[in-house]
Design a protein around this motif. Structure first.
Motif, short mmCIF file in Angstrom:
data_model
loop_
_atom_site.label_atom_id
_atom_site.label_comp_id
_atom_site.label_asym_id
_atom_site.label_seq_id
_atom_site.Cartn_x
_atom_site.Cartn_y
_atom_site.Cartn_z
N MET A 42 18.21 6.25 -7.70
CA MET A 42 17.05 5.37 -7.74
C MET A 42 17.47 4.02 -8.29
SD MET A 42 13.64 7.62 -8.45
CE MET A 42 13.51 7.08 -10.10
N SER A 43 16.54 3.14 -8.40
CA SER A 43 16.83 1.78 -8.80
C SER A 43 16.03 1.41 -10.03
CB SER A 43 16.47 0.82 -7.65
OG SER A 43 16.54 -0.50 -8.08
N GLU A 44 16.61 0.55 -10.85
CA GLU A 44 15.89 0.06 -12.03
C GLU A 44 14.68 -0.77 -11.62
OE1 GLU A 44 19.43 -1.24 -11.87
OE2 GLU A 44 19.92 0.81 -12.38
N ASN A 45 14.64 -1.22 -10.36
CA ASN A 45 13.52 -2.05 -9.91
C ASN A 45 12.24 -1.24 -9.74
OD1 ASN A 45 15.22 -4.27 -9.77
ND2 ASN A 45 15.74 -3.88 -7.65
N LEU A 46 12.35 0.07 -9.63
CA LEU A 46 11.18 0.92 -9.48
C LEU A 46 10.83 1.46 -10.86
CD1 LEU A 46 9.25 2.03 -7.33
CD2 LEU A 46 10.74 4.03 -7.16
N GLU A 47 9.69 1.05 -11.38
CA GLU A 47 9.30 1.49 -12.72
C GLU A 47 7.79 1.68 -12.78
OE1 GLU A 47 9.24 -2.94 -14.76
OE2 GLU A 47 11.07 -1.74 -14.90
N VAL A 48 7.37 2.45 -13.76
CA VAL A 48 5.94 2.65 -13.96
C VAL A 48 5.29 1.28 -14.12
CG1 VAL A 48 4.20 3.59 -15.53
CG2 VAL A 48 6.23 4.95 -14.95
N GLY A 49 4.21 1.08 -13.41
CA GLY A 49 3.50 -0.20 -13.42
C GLY A 49 3.82 -1.09 -12.24
N SER A 50 4.91 -0.80 -11.51
CA SER A 50 5.21 -1.58 -10.30
C SER A 50 4.04 -1.42 -9.35
CB SER A 50 6.48 -1.06 -9.62
OG SER A 50 7.62 -1.23 -10.43
N THR A 51 3.66 -2.52 -8.70
CA THR A 51 2.48 -2.48 -7.84
C THR A 51 2.70 -3.26 -6.55
OG1 THR A 51 0.07 -2.72 -7.83
CG2 THR A 51 1.33 -4.47 -8.89
N LYS A 52 1.95 -2.90 -5.54
CA LYS A 52 2.00 -3.59 -4.26
C LYS A 52 0.62 -3.52 -3.63
CE LYS A 52 4.78 -4.02 -0.10
NZ LYS A 52 5.29 -5.34 -0.48
N SER A 53 0.21 -4.62 -3.03
CA SER A 53 -1.04 -4.64 -2.28
C SER A 53 -0.73 -4.97 -0.83
CB SER A 53 -2.00 -5.68 -2.85
OG SER A 53 -2.48 -5.28 -4.11
N ARG A 54 -1.53 -4.40 0.04
CA ARG A 54 -1.36 -4.61 1.47
C ARG A 54 -2.73 -4.84 2.08
NH1 ARG A 54 1.52 -0.18 5.42
NH2 ARG A 54 1.81 -1.66 7.08
N LYS A 55 -2.87 -5.90 2.87
CA LYS A 55 -4.14 -6.21 3.53
C LYS A 55 -4.07 -5.73 4.97
CE LYS A 55 -5.43 -10.16 0.70
NZ LYS A 55 -6.54 -9.54 0.02
N LEU A 71 6.83 -0.10 -1.12
CA LEU A 71 7.22 -0.41 -2.51
C LEU A 71 8.51 0.33 -2.88
CD1 LEU A 71 6.73 -1.74 -5.22
CD2 LEU A 71 5.11 0.09 -5.76
N ILE A 72 8.63 1.57 -2.48
CA ILE A 72 9.85 2.33 -2.78
C ILE A 72 11.05 1.72 -2.07
CG2 ILE A 72 11.04 4.54 -2.40
CD1 ILE A 72 8.35 5.93 -3.03
N VAL A 73 10.93 1.47 -0.76
CA VAL A 73 12.07 0.98 0.01
C VAL A 73 12.57 -0.37 -0.52
CG1 VAL A 73 12.77 0.16 2.31
CG2 VAL A 73 11.55 2.31 2.08
N GLU A 74 11.67 -1.19 -1.01
CA GLU A 74 12.06 -2.47 -1.60
C GLU A 74 12.85 -2.29 -2.89
OE1 GLU A 74 8.36 -4.47 -2.36
OE2 GLU A 74 7.96 -4.80 -0.23
N SER A 75 12.78 -1.10 -3.49
CA SER A 75 13.32 -0.90 -4.83
C SER A 75 14.52 0.03 -4.90
CB SER A 75 12.21 -0.33 -5.74
OG SER A 75 11.09 -1.19 -5.75
N VAL A 76 14.85 0.72 -3.81
CA VAL A 76 15.95 1.68 -3.84
C VAL A 76 17.11 1.17 -2.99
CG1 VAL A 76 14.44 3.65 -4.30
CG2 VAL A 76 15.02 3.07 -1.93
N PRO A 77 18.31 1.70 -3.21
CA PRO A 77 19.47 1.27 -2.43
C PRO A 77 19.32 1.59 -0.94
CG PRO A 77 20.15 2.53 -4.37
CD PRO A 77 18.66 2.67 -4.25
N ALA A 78 20.04 0.85 -0.12
CA ALA A 78 20.09 1.11 1.32
C ALA A 78 20.52 2.55 1.53
CB ALA A 78 21.06 0.16 2.00
N GLY A 79 19.96 3.20 2.54
CA GLY A 79 20.28 4.59 2.82
C GLY A 79 19.33 5.57 2.17
N GLN A 80 18.43 5.05 1.33
CA GLN A 80 17.41 5.91 0.73
C GLN A 80 16.05 5.52 1.28
OE1 GLN A 80 17.72 5.76 -3.55
NE2 GLN A 80 19.47 7.14 -3.56
N ASP A 81 15.17 6.47 1.32
CA ASP A 81 13.80 6.25 1.80
C ASP A 81 12.94 7.26 1.05
OD1 ASP A 81 11.48 5.67 3.45
OD2 ASP A 81 12.87 4.98 4.98
N SER A 82 11.77 7.57 1.58
CA SER A 82 10.92 8.53 0.89
C SER A 82 10.06 9.28 1.89
CB SER A 82 10.03 7.82 -0.14
OG SER A 82 9.12 6.95 0.51
N VAL A 83 9.61 10.44 1.45
CA VAL A 83 8.69 11.25 2.23
C VAL A 83 7.50 11.58 1.34
CG1 VAL A 83 10.44 12.23 3.77
CG2 VAL A 83 9.92 13.39 1.63
#
Length: 135
Positions: free
Chosen positions: A1-14, A49-61
């Motif tokens: 994981m990445s230090e960029n992903l932390e509790v409180g990280s937020t994203k809004s999408r319109k 939000l996750i993809v912006e914060s983790v190294p290339a080659g990682q994603d999420s389900v």
């Protein structure tokens, strides 16, 4: 994981609610944002939000979704989906989620995702496909 992903990280999408995101089973004059479309939009915001914060080659389900869809949104209205990292447990990420249109809060809830290595996931899926073909 990445230090960029932390509790409180937020994203809004319109999102503008188009016909493909609405129900149609009650007729044209009753088209509103469909709950399955809302869930998809929440999942995409969390994944972004996750993809912006983790190294290339990682994603999420996605693993868990629990929402209350509490107000209708009309065709053509704009919705803001906001996701906030509520908890991190290894590769598991829990999000608090809300969504609003210009008039109402339309959703509250929680969504959980698991961070995966894309290559390893591809290998596991290929193995499952081979088992299915042999069955």
């Amino acid at each position: 994981m990445s230090e960029n992903l932390e509790v409180g990280s937020t994203k809004s999408r319109k999102i503008t609610i188009d016909a493909d995101r609405t129900i149609d089973f009650m007729g044209e004059d009753c088209r509103v944002y469909a709950t399955p479309s809302l869930v998809r939009d929440i999942e995409h915001a969390c994944r972004d939000l996750i993809v912006e914060s983790v190294p290339a080659g990682q994603d999420s389900v996605g693993t868990t979704v629990s929402i209350a869809h509490i107000a209708p949104t009309l065709l053509g209205m704009e919705v803001t989906v906001t996701v906030t990292v509520a908890a991190l447990d290894g590769r598991k990420v829990a999000f608090d989620v809300t969504a609003s249109d210009p008039l109402d809060k339309i959703c509250t809830g929680r969504h959980e995702r698991f961070i995966v290595d894309v290559g390893k996931t591809r290998d596991r899926l290929r193995q499952k496909a081979e088992k299915l073909a042999a069955a």
